[in-house]
Design a protein around this motif. Structure first.
Motif, short mmCIF file in Angstrom:
data_model
loop_
_atom_site.label_atom_id
_atom_site.label_comp_id
_atom_site.label_asym_id
_atom_site.label_seq_id
_atom_site.Cartn_x
_atom_site.Cartn_y
_atom_site.Cartn_z
N LEU A 138 1.32 63.30 -15.14
CA LEU A 138 0.56 62.17 -15.65
C LEU A 138 -0.13 62.50 -16.96
O LEU A 138 -0.57 63.63 -17.17
N GLY A 139 -0.23 61.49 -17.84
CA GLY A 139 -1.08 61.60 -19.02
C GLY A 139 -0.40 62.14 -20.24
O GLY A 139 0.27 61.41 -20.97
N THR A 140 -0.54 63.44 -20.48
CA THR A 140 0.00 64.09 -21.67
C THR A 140 0.52 65.47 -21.31
O THR A 140 0.25 65.99 -20.23
N ILE A 141 1.28 66.07 -22.23
CA ILE A 141 1.68 67.47 -22.09
C ILE A 141 0.56 68.30 -22.72
O ILE A 141 0.56 68.58 -23.92
N SER A 142 -0.40 68.64 -21.90
CA SER A 142 -1.60 69.35 -22.36
C SER A 142 -1.66 70.73 -21.71
O SER A 142 -0.79 71.09 -20.90
N GLN A 143 -2.69 71.48 -22.03
CA GLN A 143 -2.87 72.78 -21.37
C GLN A 143 -3.07 72.60 -19.87
O GLN A 143 -2.57 73.39 -19.07
N GLN A 144 -3.79 71.54 -19.50
CA GLN A 144 -3.97 71.27 -18.07
C GLN A 144 -2.62 71.01 -17.40
O GLN A 144 -2.37 71.50 -16.29
N ALA A 145 -1.75 70.24 -18.06
CA ALA A 145 -0.43 69.97 -17.50
C ALA A 145 0.37 71.27 -17.35
O ALA A 145 1.10 71.46 -16.37
N MET A 146 0.24 72.16 -18.33
CA MET A 146 0.92 73.45 -18.25
C MET A 146 0.36 74.29 -17.11
O MET A 146 1.09 74.96 -16.39
N ASP A 147 -0.96 74.27 -16.96
CA ASP A 147 -1.58 75.02 -15.87
C ASP A 147 -1.10 74.51 -14.52
O ASP A 147 -0.90 75.30 -13.58
N GLN A 148 -0.92 73.20 -14.41
CA GLN A 148 -0.45 72.62 -13.16
C GLN A 148 1.01 72.98 -12.87
O GLN A 148 1.46 72.89 -11.73
N LEU A 149 1.73 73.42 -13.90
CA LEU A 149 3.11 73.83 -13.74
C LEU A 149 3.21 75.34 -13.58
O LEU A 149 4.20 75.96 -13.93
N HIS A 150 2.17 75.94 -13.02
CA HIS A 150 2.16 77.39 -12.86
C HIS A 150 3.26 77.89 -11.93
O HIS A 150 3.62 79.07 -11.94
N TYR A 151 3.84 76.98 -11.13
CA TYR A 151 4.90 77.38 -10.20
C TYR A 151 6.08 78.00 -10.94
O TYR A 151 6.76 78.88 -10.41
N LEU A 171 7.81 67.29 -26.59
CA LEU A 171 7.88 68.37 -25.61
C LEU A 171 7.93 69.73 -26.30
O LEU A 171 7.19 70.66 -25.92
N GLU A 172 8.80 69.86 -27.29
CA GLU A 172 8.95 71.16 -27.95
C GLU A 172 7.66 71.57 -28.65
O GLU A 172 7.32 72.76 -28.69
N ASN A 173 6.93 70.61 -29.19
CA ASN A 173 5.64 70.93 -29.80
C ASN A 173 4.65 71.43 -28.75
O ASN A 173 3.86 72.34 -29.01
N GLY A 174 4.73 70.84 -27.54
CA GLY A 174 3.87 71.29 -26.45
C GLY A 174 4.23 72.67 -25.94
O GLY A 174 3.41 73.32 -25.27
N LEU A 175 5.45 73.13 -26.24
CA LEU A 175 5.91 74.44 -25.77
C LEU A 175 5.73 75.54 -26.82
O LEU A 175 6.17 76.67 -26.61
#
Length: 294
Positions: free
Chosen positions: A130-143, A201-205
């Protein structure tokens, strides 16, 4: 042969004790499919609209159950086998996974195993957030950072098992990766220039330079995504309807949904249908339903 499933069934049960169990009924259904299978799995936090997208991929209004309360609705991994809408002689196998991050469950390792199974079983993995590709979103993808701890691969010709991070074979059987960003409200612009969803996406990575602890934490999930999923795609979706209508999303008629949302869902479905490849195993062997259930 004709795919007989009229509704999804449970493939992997997640028991109250956190044990994952394959369901024999689902194995029997898979064993009857002699066609190559295109397997699309979806993963993400609970109540982010995963089941809705899977129903759209099935070409149905209902099927996978949508939850509208504060509790996670889908438990374990549910499967729906259908004739492929674009590939004659192929079966489309949709896997809807239990929402990650459910506070009532309180077991992140169980979530990691569900995510790992979604990766291993699929030829395309949709990650829904949800929302944006942010640091929080990356943290939630820690799996994604824990995959190498959960998977070992057999090295071709050697007959021995080794950790995925030490083997070039590791990525070869990983799925294509599609990031679906829901309820997106930003403008797709970077430095005052319009950009594509993939560029977003690539900018977020992008990685941070330096060796500080902060840079390491920033880079770890991004490095894993870049390494494990070289084939990547991004779709953003506006909110489908007004807040009051969201709990009854599956009841809404198409003309009650936001036109922009309808167009975004249509593009997403076309991409998944047209680009998702049949599931293969190392050596290039195409998987059928009978192979998948072994």
């Amino acid at each position: 042969m004709e795919i007989p499933m009229l509704a999804p069934i449970c493939l992997i049960e997640n028991s109250p004790a956190g044990e994952l169990r394959v369901q024999q009924e689902a194995l029997r259904v898979l064993a009857e499919i002699s066609q190559p299978v295109v397997v699309v799995a979806i993963a993400g936090l609970y109540h982010t609209g995963k089941s809705y997208l899977m129903n759209k991929l099935a070409g149905k209004r209902t099927g996978f159950s949508l939850g509208s309360t504060i509790q996670s609705h889908t438990k374990g991994i549910w499967m729906w086998c259908l004739p492929h809408p674009r590939r004659a002689g192929h079966a489309l196998v949709l896997l809807d996974t239990e929402g990650l991050g459910d506070m009532e469950k309180g077991d992140t390792k169980n979530d990691t195993w569900i995510f790992t199974l979604a990766v291993l079983l699929s030829s395309t993995l949709v990650y829904n957030s949800l929302g944006t590709i942010s640091q929080q979103a990356m943290d939630q993808l820690h799996y994604v950072t824990e995959l190498t701890e959960c998977i070992k691969v057999k090295v071709a010709g050697e007959g021995s098992w080794q950790e995925g991070e030490d083997s070039a074979e590791f990525v070869r059987f990983f799925p294509a990766f599609v990031w679906a960003v829901r309820d997106f409200v930003l403008q797709l612009e970077l430095d005052r220039q319009e950009i594509t969803e993939d560029k977003y996406l690539e900018n977020g990575l992008k990685l941070k330079t330096g060796s500080s602890r902060r840079a390491q934490l920033h880079n770890l999930p991004r490095e894993c995504i870049r390494q494990f999923f070289p084939a990547r795609k991004c779709f953003v979706f506006v909110q489908p309807a007004g807040r009051r209508d969201l709990p009854r999303l599956e009841e809404l008629q198409e003309d009650e949904l936001e036109p922009e949302f309808r167009e975004q869902v249509a593009r997403f479905c076309r991409h998944v249908w047209e680009t998702s490849k049949p599931k293969t195993i190392p050596g290039g062997h195409v998987v059928t339903g009978a192979t998948e259930c072994r």
